[in-house]
Design a protein around this motif. Structure first.
Motif, PDB file in Angstrom:
ATOM      1  N   HIS A  55       0.824  -1.212   0.000  1.00 16.37           N
ATOM      2  CA  HIS A  55       0.000   0.000   0.000  1.00 16.37           C
ATOM      3  C   HIS A  55       0.860   1.265   0.000  1.00 16.37           C
ATOM      4  CE1 HIS A  55      -4.130  -1.744   1.415  1.00 16.37           C
ATOM      5  NE2 HIS A  55      -3.635  -2.344   0.355  1.00 16.37           N
ATOM      6  N   ASP A  56       1.988   1.246   0.698  1.00 13.63           N
ATOM      7  CA  ASP A  56       2.870   2.409   0.756  1.00 13.63           C
ATOM      8  C   ASP A  56       3.440   2.745  -0.620  1.00 13.63           C
ATOM      9  OD1 ASP A  56       3.988   4.402   2.437  1.00 13.63           O
ATOM     10  OD2 ASP A  56       5.917   3.377   2.390  1.00 13.63           O
ATOM     11  N   ASP A  57       3.624   1.735  -1.469  1.00 16.13           N
ATOM     12  CA  ASP A  57       4.192   1.945  -2.797  1.00 16.13           C
ATOM     13  C   ASP A  57       3.192   2.498  -3.805  1.00 16.13           C
ATOM     14  OD1 ASP A  57       6.702   0.996  -2.050  1.00 16.13           O
ATOM     15  OD2 ASP A  57       6.261  -1.070  -2.634  1.00 16.13           O
ATOM     16  N   LEU A  58       1.917   2.491  -3.474  1.00 19.64           N
ATOM     17  CA  LEU A  58       0.871   2.909  -4.416  1.00 19.64           C
ATOM     18  C   LEU A  58       1.024   4.375  -4.825  1.00 19.64           C
ATOM     19  CD1 LEU A  58      -2.178   1.148  -2.743  1.00 19.64           C
ATOM     20  CD2 LEU A  58      -1.297   0.655  -5.043  1.00 19.64           C
ATOM     21  N   PRO A  59       0.539   4.736  -6.007  1.00 20.69           N
ATOM     22  CA  PRO A  59       0.625   6.135  -6.462  1.00 20.69           C
ATOM     23  C   PRO A  59       0.016   7.133  -5.486  1.00 20.69           C
ATOM     24  CG  PRO A  59       0.051   4.724  -8.299  1.00 20.69           C
ATOM     25  CD  PRO A  59       0.022   3.847  -7.070  1.00 20.69           C
ATOM     26  N   ALA A  60      -1.027   6.741  -4.773  1.00 21.01           N
ATOM     27  CA  ALA A  60      -1.658   7.650  -3.817  1.00 21.01           C
ATOM     28  C   ALA A  60      -0.816   7.864  -2.564  1.00 21.01           C
ATOM     29  CB  ALA A  60      -3.031   7.106  -3.408  1.00 21.01           C
ATOM     30  N   MET A  61       0.199   7.000  -2.365  1.00 23.27           N
ATOM     31  CA  MET A  61       1.066   7.108  -1.192  1.00 23.27           C
ATOM     32  C   MET A  61       2.448   7.589  -1.641  1.00 23.27           C
ATOM     33  SD  MET A  61      -0.778   6.081   1.550  1.00 23.27           S
ATOM     34  CE  MET A  61       0.128   5.108   2.724  1.00 23.27           C
ATOM     35  N   ASP A  62       3.434   6.685  -1.690  1.00 17.93           N
ATOM     36  CA  ASP A  62       4.789   7.102  -2.055  1.00 17.93           C
ATOM     37  C   ASP A  62       5.090   6.980  -3.550  1.00 17.93           C
ATOM     38  OD1 ASP A  62       5.380   7.814   0.485  1.00 17.93           O
ATOM     39  OD2 ASP A  62       6.666   6.095   0.948  1.00 17.93           O
ATOM     40  N   ASP A  63       4.223   6.294  -4.292  1.00 15.39           N
ATOM     41  CA  ASP A  63       4.352   6.169  -5.749  1.00 15.39           C
ATOM     42  C   ASP A  63       5.726   5.626  -6.155  1.00 15.39           C
ATOM     43  OD1 ASP A  63       3.615   6.265  -8.392  1.00 15.39           O
ATOM     44  OD2 ASP A  63       3.937   8.413  -8.625  1.00 15.39           O
ATOM     45  N   ASP A  64       6.080   4.450  -5.613  1.00 18.35           N
ATOM     46  CA  ASP A  64       7.364   3.830  -5.927  1.00 18.35           C
ATOM     47  C   ASP A  64       7.201   2.758  -7.006  1.00 18.35           C
ATOM     48  OD1 ASP A  64       9.198   5.193  -4.269  1.00 18.35           O
ATOM     49  OD2 ASP A  64       8.481   4.078  -2.523  1.00 18.35           O
ATOM     50  N   ASP A  65       8.204   2.673  -7.868  1.00 20.58           N
ATOM     51  CA  ASP A  65       8.168   1.707  -8.966  1.00 20.58           C
ATOM     52  C   ASP A  65       8.869   0.395  -8.634  1.00 20.58           C
ATOM     53  OD1 ASP A  65       6.836   3.586 -10.461  1.00 20.58           O
ATOM     54  OD2 ASP A  65       8.610   4.241 -11.591  1.00 20.58           O
ATOM     55  N   PHE A  66       9.780   0.424  -7.667  1.00 22.13           N
ATOM     56  CA  PHE A  66      10.553  -0.780  -7.349  1.00 22.13           C
ATOM     57  C   PHE A  66      10.556  -1.051  -5.851  1.00 22.13           C
ATOM     58  CE2 PHE A  66      12.185   0.493 -11.444  1.00 22.13           C
ATOM     59  CZ  PHE A  66      12.249  -0.722 -12.124  1.00 22.13           C
ATOM     60  N   ARG A  67      10.550  -2.323  -5.525  1.00 17.69           N
ATOM     61  CA  ARG A  67      10.625  -2.776  -4.140  1.00 17.69           C
ATOM     62  C   ARG A  67      11.376  -4.099  -4.143  1.00 17.69           C
ATOM     63  NH1 ARG A  67       9.949  -0.827   0.912  1.00 17.69           N
ATOM     64  NH2 ARG A  67       8.140   0.373   0.187  1.00 17.69           N
TER      65      ARG A  67
END
Length: 297
Positions: free
Chosen positions: A87-99
């Motif tokens: 959820h943190d990686d979602l565009p509405a949050m941190d919008d991260d492309d890689f994990r």
């Protein structure tokens, strides 16, 4: 403590945790072939440090318990942690492309699937916790309460909300500590406390472990902030410099980089000192405290 083989310990525990996670995933979804199940497995089995489940088992061991009794709680904690990352990686949050070195869940699948996979990981974690019944039902309920408090509006969720609200704002050190005590520290504290409870810790032991957990939870976040400034993205499996891009409140932005490193080391020393009431069975926890600030990812 210097003779303790932390690398071997971490690897042995990681293998056990991941085998257990695989087994539980197969029973917590109608079919491993469904899209949601695939997204859950994609995120949950993507590697990672497995720090929270290992802390749970190590705390259980530190008070003389059998780490196997902490396995369901350990796996549930990792599922909750993974849901929070999805959820943190979602565009509405941190919008991260890689994990963890590969595309984030919403990039590998889509946003809706990532939301639902995170939801499923969270609810499945409590399903797993509730499977521990029998004569120790009161202990199970205590652990469920601890983990629910840490992962919900009294802990991680409130911390995430404050983190979003703090973007572009100047925070004082006390407010930043409180934010990260909720966002990151609460689930780490619950990991250690759950292991202590499942190991039947005496009151003094549980209090010592709670103090330890509070210190390393904060040290973990300080180190994360430092790595976001100067970490190696290839080692970390994700981008660096993102905190500055999002204008987030961090320790380096408030204290400076060198002062942040000194603060993290101080917190680790305090964490290790908190374990003075325990015997050599706490050596893994002491070594894990040092690992928190020495890690490169």
């Amino acid at each position: 403590m210097s003779a303790f083989d932390l690398k071997g310990y971490l690897e042995a525990k990681r293998v056990v945790v991941e085998e257990s996670l695989k087994g539980h995933l197969a029973t917590l979804t109608p079919s491993v072939e469904t899209r949601v199940a695939q997204a859950m497995a994609y995120s949950l089995m993507a590697g990672g440090k497995r720090l929270r489940p290992i802390l749970c088992m190590a705390a259980c061991e530190a008070v003389g318990g059998d780490p196997e009794t902490a396995m369901k709680a350990a796996c549930a904690l990792e599922m909750i942690h993974t849901y929070s990352l999805v959820h943190d990686d979602l565009p509405a949050m941190d919008d991260d492309d890689f994990r963890r070195g590969r595309p984030t869940c919403h990039k590998a699948f889509d946003e809706a699937t990532a939301v639902l996979a995170g939801d499923a990981l969270l609810t499945s974690a409590f399903h797993l916790l509730a499977l521990d019944r029998g004569p120790r039902a009161e202990v199970t309920l205590d652990v469920i309460r601890l983990i629910a408090d840490a992962s919900g509006a009294f802990g991680m969720i409130e911390g995430q909300m404050r983190d979003i609200e703090a973007e572009g704002r100047a925070l004082d050190l006390g407010s930043l500590r409180e934010l990260h005590g909720l966002k990151t520290g609460a689930l780490i504290r619950a990991s250690v406390e759950s292991g202590a409870v499942l190991g039947d810790a005496a009151n003094g032991e549980r209090e010592a472990l709670t103090r330890y957990a509070e210190k390393i939870g904060l040290a973990f976040q300080v180190t994360d902030d430092i790595l976001n400034v100067e970490g190696d993205p290839d080692l970390m499996g994700k981008g660096v410099g993102t905190d500055a891009e999002h204008d987030k409140a961090t320790y380096p932005s408030l204290m400076g980089l060198e002062e942040s490193k000194a603060y993290a080391k101080q917190l680790v020393e305090e964490a290790v000192n908190a374990l003075a009431v325990l015997d050599e069975r706490a050596n893994p926890l002491k070594a894990l405290a040092l690992y928190v600030v020495q890690r490169q990812r």
